[in-house]
Enzyme design. Structure first.
Site, mmCIF file in Angstrom:
data_model
loop_
_atom_site.group_PDB
_atom_site.id
_atom_site.type_symbol
_atom_site.label_atom_id
_atom_site.label_comp_id
_atom_site.label_asym_id
_atom_site.label_seq_id
_atom_site.Cartn_x
_atom_site.Cartn_y
_atom_site.Cartn_z
ATOM 1 N N GLU A 177 25.787 59.047 130.912
ATOM 2 C CA GLU A 177 25.086 60.339 130.935
ATOM 3 C C GLU A 177 23.570 60.143 131.029
ATOM 4 O O GLU A 177 22.897 60.726 131.885
ATOM 5 C CB GLU A 177 25.458 61.079 129.653
ATOM 6 C CG GLU A 177 25.028 62.510 129.612
ATOM 7 C CD GLU A 177 25.230 63.087 128.200
ATOM 8 O OE1 GLU A 177 25.999 62.505 127.412
ATOM 9 O OE2 GLU A 177 24.564 64.107 127.914
ATOM 10 N N GLY A 210 22.045 57.418 131.905
ATOM 11 C CA GLY A 210 21.794 56.679 133.146
ATOM 12 C C GLY A 210 21.637 57.622 134.340
ATOM 13 O O GLY A 210 20.758 57.433 135.186
ATOM 14 N N GLU A 246 23.497 49.500 133.780
ATOM 15 C CA GLU A 246 24.649 48.944 133.044
ATOM 16 C C GLU A 246 25.128 50.054 132.124
ATOM 17 O O GLU A 246 24.473 50.348 131.111
ATOM 18 C CB GLU A 246 24.212 47.735 132.213
ATOM 19 C CG GLU A 246 23.769 46.536 133.033
ATOM 20 C CD GLU A 246 24.931 45.796 133.674
ATOM 21 O OE1 GLU A 246 26.093 46.071 133.336
ATOM 22 O OE2 GLU A 246 24.663 44.948 134.543
ATOM 23 N N GLU A 264 34.818 57.505 126.643
ATOM 24 C CA GLU A 264 34.396 56.322 125.892
ATOM 25 C C GLU A 264 34.178 56.726 124.431
ATOM 26 O O GLU A 264 33.344 57.582 124.151
ATOM 27 C CB GLU A 264 33.095 55.781 126.491
ATOM 28 C CG GLU A 264 32.658 54.491 125.862
ATOM 29 C CD GLU A 264 31.371 53.956 126.479
ATOM 30 O OE1 GLU A 264 30.446 54.751 126.732
ATOM 31 O OE2 GLU A 264 31.299 52.731 126.694
HETATM 32 P P1 NAD Z 1 22.039 55.850 125.302
HETATM 33 O O1 NAD Z 1 22.237 56.077 126.742
HETATM 34 O O2 NAD Z 1 22.031 57.007 124.387
HETATM 35 O O3 NAD Z 1 20.671 55.060 125.044
HETATM 36 C C1 NAD Z 1 20.367 53.842 125.679
HETATM 37 C C2 NAD Z 1 18.866 53.650 125.694
HETATM 38 O O4 NAD Z 1 18.287 54.682 126.499
HETATM 39 C C3 NAD Z 1 18.204 53.763 124.331
HETATM 40 O O5 NAD Z 1 17.136 52.847 124.245
HETATM 41 C C4 NAD Z 1 17.680 55.189 124.327
HETATM 42 O O6 NAD Z 1 16.578 55.364 123.474
HETATM 43 C C5 NAD Z 1 17.264 55.330 125.782
HETATM 44 N N1 NAD Z 1 17.176 56.719 126.265
HETATM 45 C C6 NAD Z 1 17.828 57.808 125.808
HETATM 46 N N2 NAD Z 1 17.441 58.907 126.506
HETATM 47 C C7 NAD Z 1 16.561 58.489 127.439
HETATM 48 C C8 NAD Z 1 15.821 59.132 128.471
HETATM 49 N N3 NAD Z 1 15.925 60.445 128.689
HETATM 50 N N4 NAD Z 1 15.009 58.398 129.247
HETATM 51 C C9 NAD Z 1 14.900 57.069 129.065
HETATM 52 N N5 NAD Z 1 15.553 56.400 128.090
HETATM 53 C C10 NAD Z 1 16.392 57.095 127.288
HETATM 54 O O7 NAD Z 1 23.175 54.796 124.903
HETATM 55 P P2 NAD Z 1 23.461 54.193 123.479
HETATM 56 O O8 NAD Z 1 24.166 55.221 122.661
HETATM 57 O O9 NAD Z 1 22.233 53.552 122.936
HETATM 58 O O10 NAD Z 1 24.457 53.005 123.862
HETATM 59 C C11 NAD Z 1 25.797 53.164 124.051
HETATM 60 C C12 NAD Z 1 26.125 53.213 125.529
HETATM 61 O O11 NAD Z 1 25.624 52.042 126.183
HETATM 62 C C13 NAD Z 1 27.618 53.199 125.781
HETATM 63 O O12 NAD Z 1 27.920 54.131 126.789
HETATM 64 C C14 NAD Z 1 27.878 51.788 126.268
HETATM 65 O O13 NAD Z 1 29.020 51.647 127.069
HETATM 66 C C15 NAD Z 1 26.633 51.491 127.022
HETATM 67 N N6 NAD Z 1 26.460 50.045 127.173
HETATM 68 C C16 NAD Z 1 26.660 49.476 128.393
HETATM 69 C C17 NAD Z 1 26.542 48.088 128.551
HETATM 70 C C18 NAD Z 1 26.773 47.426 129.881
HETATM 71 O O14 NAD Z 1 26.394 46.268 130.028
HETATM 72 N N7 NAD Z 1 27.361 48.095 130.849
HETATM 73 C C19 NAD Z 1 26.208 47.298 127.445
HETATM 74 C C20 NAD Z 1 26.011 47.911 126.218
HETATM 75 C C21 NAD Z 1 26.136 49.294 126.093
#
Ligand code: NAD
Length: 490
Positions: free
Chosen positions: A237, A239, A256, A389
């Site tokens: 979301e 991303g 990712e 997820e």
């Molecule tokens: P998230 O998307 O909420 O946050 C990830 C990062 O993005 C954090 O540092 C957050 O502060 C930042 N962020 C949030 N809103 C933003 C915005 N508007 N602009 C820029 N940055 C922003 O995810 P999360 O809850 O921290 O992590 C869990 C998710 O990460 C799960 O969906 C998991 O599958 C995924 N993940 C993927 C991988 C991979 O390699 N594919 C690895 C680890 C985690």
């Protein structure tokens, strides 16, 4: 508060090789999810702070990009050495903020982060272009692979140090400078990485760390016109939002994202290994793993046996104090994440899946965001717990009848991060691995990683790769150089 937690220093921004406060002295609380205590505070970067960090990275870029590859190699190798020299401190910071067992942060995550820097140290001296035979006139043509400039790295909280290393190490090896935004709940281990990098000889400004909120610091980094590339690890979301913002200025991005990975057990598998692998695939890391094998597909003839064994395993996987060396199932990262997981457990029950193990919050001494190892049987792939997820220790076990059926169910997902399959039939192992729509497939294994091999998603799990030589491609751009070799006309 424990003595260990009391010793944790407040986090600050790391800009230009030194700690600084955020504009206006803004901070946020850092909470230990196992005790619910505030263990320290951390500076919260504003857009002006993000700009300061980007300017520091811009100023450091020309000298870093021009540094001899051998020297860059030496520094990156030394970062790995420094991480291991401070492994206890780093692992403690990681466990106190994330809730993961100290066993994982000390013996797996920190050593893997060190190996990641040492792997990319080797690449710093091996970034080469090509000479290209042209059919157009007498030209020498060759390509150069050049760094992009300032990379903005934004990472999730589930592997704070490792996810950061997967981005920072290849970005630096390729000659870029970095502004890194850790997740808001887990800034401390990444700040220690910045300290280690300085100790290893990394010039000031080459790596900057800006803890803060995603919607403020993260957003400002994505919008910053002088950030050449965003390397993102997080939810699908968020991303998608980053992709839209980056599109406005055609910034490069790698993504990712999330997963809902299928782990398939065929009746001809070694069932003991498969059950161990299935449990490891979902309970390791509390299931807060992007590649977690959250959908277990089991051939119908062995379904009830596998479910019974998983129930036994789940019941023998108690939650425990993450700082205890024997704990294998720690606390979920924060209250909101725990509630989200419990909410999905409620949906599983509501939609008719059978809860065979766990399913409850289980505080320790009345505190902590712990959720039991949970197994649902009789799950259909159209149920919410099979589609979305959950990011917690919740396994959905789905029966199947044929190989084609298994592949169909596995691929019936928006995501495509990883998959596993268990069989003694070598032909089937390769055949099914080739058919699965996932960036990583494990055969008779699950949750194995190595810096040398790429990791990343198909479909809505993202694009671009972390690790392996492929990750470097995401931090380089190719220039084609033409030299006219024709003789001077008189
Ligand atoms: P998230 O998307 O909420 O946050 C990830 C990062 O993005 C954090 O540092 C957050 O502060 C930042 N962020 C949030 N809103 C933003 C915005 N508007 N602009 C820029 N940055 C922003 O995810 P999360 O809850 O921290 O992590 C869990 C998710 O990460 C799960 O969906 C998991 O599958 C995924 N993940 C993927 C991988 C991979 O390699 N594919 C690895 C680890 C985690």
């Amino acid at each position: 508060m424990s003595e260990v937690a009391a010793a944790v220093k407040p986090g600050r921004l790391w800009i230009g090789g030194a700690y600084v406060d955020a504009e206006g002295g803004k901070t946020f609380d850092v909470v230990n999810p196992a005790t619910e205590e505030v263990i320290t505070t951390c500076a919260a970067a504003s857009p002006a702070d993000v700009d300061r960090a980007v300017q520091a990275a811009r100023a450091a870029f020309p000298a870093w990009a021009a540094m001899s590859p051998l020297e860059r190699q030496r520094i990156l190798w030394n970062i790995g050495e420094r991480l291991m020299a401070r492994v206890d401190e780093i692992a403690t910071a990681e466990t106190l903020t994330n809730g993961k067992p100290i066993f994982e942060s000390k013996f797996i995550d920190t050593p893997d982060a060190a190996k990641c820097f040492q792997y990319y140290a080797g690449w710093a001296t091996k970034i080469m272009g090509q000479t290209i035979p042209l059919s157009t006139g007498p030209f020498l043509n060759y390509t150069r692979r050049e760094p992009l400039g300032v990379v903005g790295a934004i990472v999730a909280w589930n592997f704070p140090l490792l996810l950061a290393s997967w981005k920072v190490a290849p970005a630096l090896a390729a000659g870029n400078t970095v502004v890194l935004k850790p997740a808001e709940f887990t800034p401390l281990s990444v700040l220690l990485l910045a300290e280690c990098a300085k100790e290893a000889g990394l010039p000031d400004g080459v790596l900057n760390v800006i803890p803060g909120k995603g919607s403020i610091a993260g957003q400002a980094l994505v919008e910053h016109p002088q950030v050449a590339k965003i390397a993102f690890t997080g939810s699908t979301e968020v991303g998608k939002g980053i992709l839209r913002t980056a599109a406005d200025r055609v910034a490069k991005v790698t993504m990712e994202l999330g997963g809902k990975s299928a782990n398939i057990v065929f009746a001809d598998a070694n069932i003991d290994d498969a059950v161990r692998g299935a449990a490891n695939g979902i309970f390791y890391g509390k299931g807060e793993i992007c590649a977690a094998g959250s959908r277990l597909l089991v051939e119908r003839s062995i379904y009830s046996d596998v479910v019974a064994r998983l129930k036994e395993r789940a019941e023998k996987s108690p939650v425990g104090d993450p700082m205890h060396p024997k704990t294998r199932l720690g606390a979920l990262v924060r209250e909101g994440q725990m509630n989200r997981v419990l909410d999905y457990i409620g949906k599983g029950k509501g939609e008719g899946a059978t809860l065979v193990a766990g399913g409850e919050r289980q505080p320790i001494n009345g505190k902590g965001y712990f959720v039991q190892a949970t197994v649902f049987a009789d799950v259909r792939n159209d149920m919410t717990i099979a589609r979305e997820e959950i990011f917690g220790p919740v396994l959905a076990v789905i029966p199947f009848d044929t190989e084609a059926d298994a592949v169909g169910i596995a691929n019936d997902s928006l995501y495509g991060l990883a998959a596993g399959l268990w069989t003694r039939d070598i032909k089937r192992g390769h055949r099914v691995a080739h058919k699965l729509e996932a960036g990583t497939v494990w055969v008779n294994a699950y949750n194995r990683y190595d810096t040398a091999t790429p990791f990343g998603g198909y479909k809505e799990s993202g694009f671009g790769r972390d690790m392996g030589p492929e990750a470097l491609d995401g931090y380089l751009q190719t220039k084609s150089v033409w030299i006219d070799l024709s003789e001077d006309r008189a």
